[in-house]
Design a protein around this motif. Structure first.
Motif, mmCIF file in Angstrom:
data_model
loop_
_atom_site.group_PDB
_atom_site.id
_atom_site.type_symbol
_atom_site.label_atom_id
_atom_site.label_comp_id
_atom_site.label_asym_id
_atom_site.label_seq_id
_atom_site.Cartn_x
_atom_site.Cartn_y
_atom_site.Cartn_z
ATOM 1 N N THR A 65 -37.569 32.792 26.031
ATOM 2 C CA THR A 65 -37.707 32.894 27.823
ATOM 3 C C THR A 65 -36.763 34.169 27.902
ATOM 4 O OG1 THR A 65 -38.084 30.521 28.094
ATOM 5 C CG2 THR A 65 -37.094 31.544 29.843
ATOM 6 N N ASP A 98 -38.502 37.068 26.742
ATOM 7 C CA ASP A 98 -39.298 37.050 27.017
ATOM 8 C C ASP A 98 -39.047 38.191 28.981
ATOM 9 O OD1 ASP A 98 -40.785 36.081 25.607
ATOM 10 O OD2 ASP A 98 -41.615 34.638 26.733
ATOM 11 N N PRO A 114 -45.057 40.954 23.772
ATOM 12 C CA PRO A 114 -45.898 39.605 23.960
ATOM 13 C C PRO A 114 -44.984 38.831 24.278
ATOM 14 C CG PRO A 114 -46.626 40.307 21.821
ATOM 15 C CD PRO A 114 -45.803 41.826 22.703
ATOM 16 N N SER A 115 -45.448 38.096 24.831
ATOM 17 C CA SER A 115 -44.579 36.576 24.970
ATOM 18 C C SER A 115 -44.548 35.500 23.824
ATOM 19 C CB SER A 115 -45.632 35.337 26.347
ATOM 20 O OG SER A 115 -45.035 34.313 26.029
ATOM 21 N N VAL A 159 -42.510 32.889 24.250
ATOM 22 C CA VAL A 159 -42.569 31.789 24.387
ATOM 23 C C VAL A 159 -44.118 31.140 24.160
ATOM 24 C CG1 VAL A 159 -42.619 29.739 26.237
ATOM 25 C CG2 VAL A 159 -40.593 31.076 26.255
ATOM 26 N N ASP A 160 -44.850 31.995 24.411
ATOM 27 C CA ASP A 160 -46.259 31.403 24.404
ATOM 28 C C ASP A 160 -46.969 31.246 22.473
ATOM 29 O OD1 ASP A 160 -47.393 31.784 26.304
ATOM 30 O OD2 ASP A 160 -48.289 33.595 26.425
ATOM 31 N N GLU A 161 -45.591 32.657 21.153
ATOM 32 C CA GLU A 161 -45.749 32.569 20.251
ATOM 33 C C GLU A 161 -45.089 31.418 19.714
ATOM 34 O OE1 GLU A 161 -45.088 35.558 17.835
ATOM 35 O OE2 GLU A 161 -44.995 36.821 19.742
ATOM 36 N N HIS A 212 -44.800 27.628 21.520
ATOM 37 C CA HIS A 212 -45.894 26.905 21.590
ATOM 38 C C HIS A 212 -46.943 27.080 20.526
ATOM 39 C CE1 HIS A 212 -43.979 25.482 25.027
ATOM 40 N NE2 HIS A 212 -44.052 26.777 25.655
ATOM 41 N N GLY A 213 -47.242 28.005 21.001
ATOM 42 C CA GLY A 213 -48.767 28.913 19.518
ATOM 43 C C GLY A 213 -48.595 28.098 17.723
#
Length: 67
Positions: free
Chosen positions: A42, A45, A52-53, A55-57, A59-60
């Motif tokens: 976080t 980011d 690119p995020s 945090v999204d990576e 989670h992915g």
């Protein structure tokens, strides 16, 4: 690698830093470690709004084959 070391060291390259954080997150077995890694992502980011995020990576990465 400890979470403390990740949070305090400056990455030699952006991609190496991101890969290391993702790898640590996927291997984490303790929810407290996961939360610290999410907090680090976080901060990353917020400091790098054009990237690119991370945090999204994270989670992915946990979705595995479902993604």
């Amino acid at each position: 690698m400890s979470v403390t070391a990740l949070a305090t060291r400056r990455p030699s390259s952006d991609s190496a830093y991101r890969a290391g954080l993702i790898s640590s997150y996927v291997r984490a077995t303790d929810w407290a470690v996961e939360l610290r890694l999410l907090a680090e992502a976080t901060r990353y980011d917020k400091d790098n709004p054009d990237a690119p995020s991370l945090v999204d990576e994270l989670h992915g990465a946990r979705l595995g084959d479902a993604a």
